[in-house]
Design a protein around this motif. Structure first.
Motif, short mmCIF file in Angstrom:
data_model
loop_
_atom_site.label_atom_id
_atom_site.label_comp_id
_atom_site.label_asym_id
_atom_site.label_seq_id
_atom_site.Cartn_x
_atom_site.Cartn_y
_atom_site.Cartn_z
N ILE A 85 0.62 -1.39 0.26
CA ILE A 85 0.24 -0.09 0.14
C ILE A 85 1.06 1.29 0.02
O ILE A 85 0.58 2.12 -0.73
CB ILE A 85 -0.84 0.01 1.15
CG1 ILE A 85 -2.22 -1.13 1.08
CG2 ILE A 85 -1.79 1.35 1.26
CD1 ILE A 85 -3.07 -1.62 2.25
N CYS A 88 2.37 1.87 -3.38
CA CYS A 88 1.37 2.53 -4.35
C CYS A 88 1.09 3.91 -4.28
O CYS A 88 0.93 4.66 -5.15
CB CYS A 88 -0.01 1.61 -4.28
SG CYS A 88 -0.08 0.03 -4.69
N LYS A 89 1.07 4.49 -2.93
CA LYS A 89 0.75 5.75 -2.48
C LYS A 89 2.10 6.60 -2.95
O LYS A 89 1.95 7.75 -3.37
CB LYS A 89 0.70 5.84 -1.11
CG LYS A 89 -0.71 5.20 -0.62
CD LYS A 89 -1.01 5.56 0.73
CE LYS A 89 -2.39 5.17 1.22
NZ LYS A 89 -2.70 5.27 2.70
N VAL A 122 -5.51 -3.75 -1.39
CA VAL A 122 -4.66 -2.75 -1.81
C VAL A 122 -5.25 -1.89 -2.93
O VAL A 122 -5.29 -0.61 -2.79
CB VAL A 122 -3.42 -3.51 -2.75
CG1 VAL A 122 -2.38 -2.56 -3.42
CG2 VAL A 122 -2.64 -4.40 -1.67
N SER A 126 -5.49 2.22 -2.93
CA SER A 126 -4.42 2.62 -4.05
C SER A 126 -4.82 3.94 -4.55
O SER A 126 -5.75 4.13 -5.34
CB SER A 126 -4.09 1.55 -4.94
OG SER A 126 -3.06 2.12 -5.89
N ILE A 130 -3.99 -0.46 -10.90
CA ILE A 130 -3.11 -1.66 -10.44
C ILE A 130 -3.50 -2.74 -11.85
O ILE A 130 -4.75 -2.99 -12.23
CB ILE A 130 -3.49 -2.22 -9.20
CG1 ILE A 130 -3.05 -1.28 -8.14
CG2 ILE A 130 -2.90 -3.66 -8.91
CD1 ILE A 130 -3.50 -1.54 -6.75
#
Length: 291
Positions: A85, A88-89, A122, A126, A130
């Motif tokens: 996570i 992703c951020k 996730v 996100s 993805i």
């Protein structure tokens, strides 16, 4: 994502073993000249497993301003939900377009439901779309088509990359995402033509490090002149097979060094740098068809 070719880029290192951003610029120019649609950072070919989370953050943060129109995708492979996570951020903060997310490979005995819930956790937070990444040879986890159908209901699920090399997946995954508008990218370049015939979007390719132009032409020509695309695919197949028979990403780095694209062929332990002799057949075949 655009259709086309997205090299699963190697990660160049300098003499101190640090990420070499000058060489990232050279790689981007090489991929851009080859007609690629984007670049994947810190994936399997990018020695992602040897990069710390901080290095991945710095890599995507440094590469996005240099991308020159290429879509930037950050590879994320970790069993830690919190780290996935966080990355992703970080990708979102850096301006990356997409994250390529592997399942939590350490937990190969987890149920399909548990794996799906991990992805959903996730997807729920996100900030960037993805791509789900199926690569059972590395993770020990095969993502079934039923899980892909389930995950496709999430807005942030952009599509799938399949590097299993299983030709049966071409139809199964296409059916799973039929009518959804999601993307499908094949990882095994020898399956590129069958994938395009099955309606797939393109390839996220390790071999595109060294043959970006050929692979980009094949995908670009498919809609307008499939006969020419198939002929090109047949022509480069010996080179593709030779590249895939070598230890990667060491061989791709050595070929890029021999082509003058990278100043070194260094890899991180436990990998070892390939010599020209070790990859001679692949090197000769690539040089023979590279202008």
């Amino acid at each position: 994502m655009k259709s086309g070719v997205y090299p699963a880029s190697v990660t160049p290192f300098n003499g101190k073993g640090e990420i070499d951003f000058t060489s990232i610029v050279r790689l981007i120019a090489w991929f851009k000249a080859g007609g690629c649609s984007g670049i994947v950072l810190a994936g399997t070919n990018g020695e992602g497993a040897s990069l710390s989370a901080i290095e991945k953050r710095d890599l995507v943060k440094g590469a996005v301003p240099l991308a020159d129109g290429l879509e930037v995708i950050l590879g994320v492979a970790t069993a830690s939900l919190d780290e996935a996570i966080w990355l992703c951020k970080q990708a979102g903060s850096a301006g990356a377009h997409v994250v390529l997310l592997m399942p939590p490979g350490f937990y190969k005995n987890a149920s399909d439901d548990g794996i799906a819930k991990w992805f959903e956790a996730v997807l729920a937070v996100s900030p960037v779309p993805i791509l789900i990444y199926n690569f059972p040879q590395r993770t020990g986890i095969t993502i079934p088509a039923e899980t892909i159908v389930r995950l496709s209901k999430h807005d942030k699920m952009l599509g799938l990359k399949d590097s299993s090399g299983n030709a049966d997946n071409l139809a199964a995954y296409a059916e799973a995402l039929s009518g959804s508008g999601k993307c499908l990218f094949v990882g095994d370049e020898t399956l590129l033509i069958p994938a395009l015939k099955a309606g797939w979007t393109g390839t996220i390719s390790g071999a595109a490090n060294v043959l970006p132009g050929w692979l980009s032409q094949i995908v670009a020509e498919w809609q307008v002149d499939p006969e020419s695309a198939e002929a090109k695919a047949a022509f480069i197949e010996p080179a593709l097979k030779a590249i895939r028979s070598c230890t990667q990403p060491s061989a791709n780095k050595r070929i890029l060094f021999e082509l003058g694209v990278l100043p070194t062929a260094d890899v991180r332990l436990p990998l070892e740098t390939s010599s020209a002799d070790q990859i001679q057949q692949a090197l000769d075949l690539v040089k023979g068809i590279t202008k």
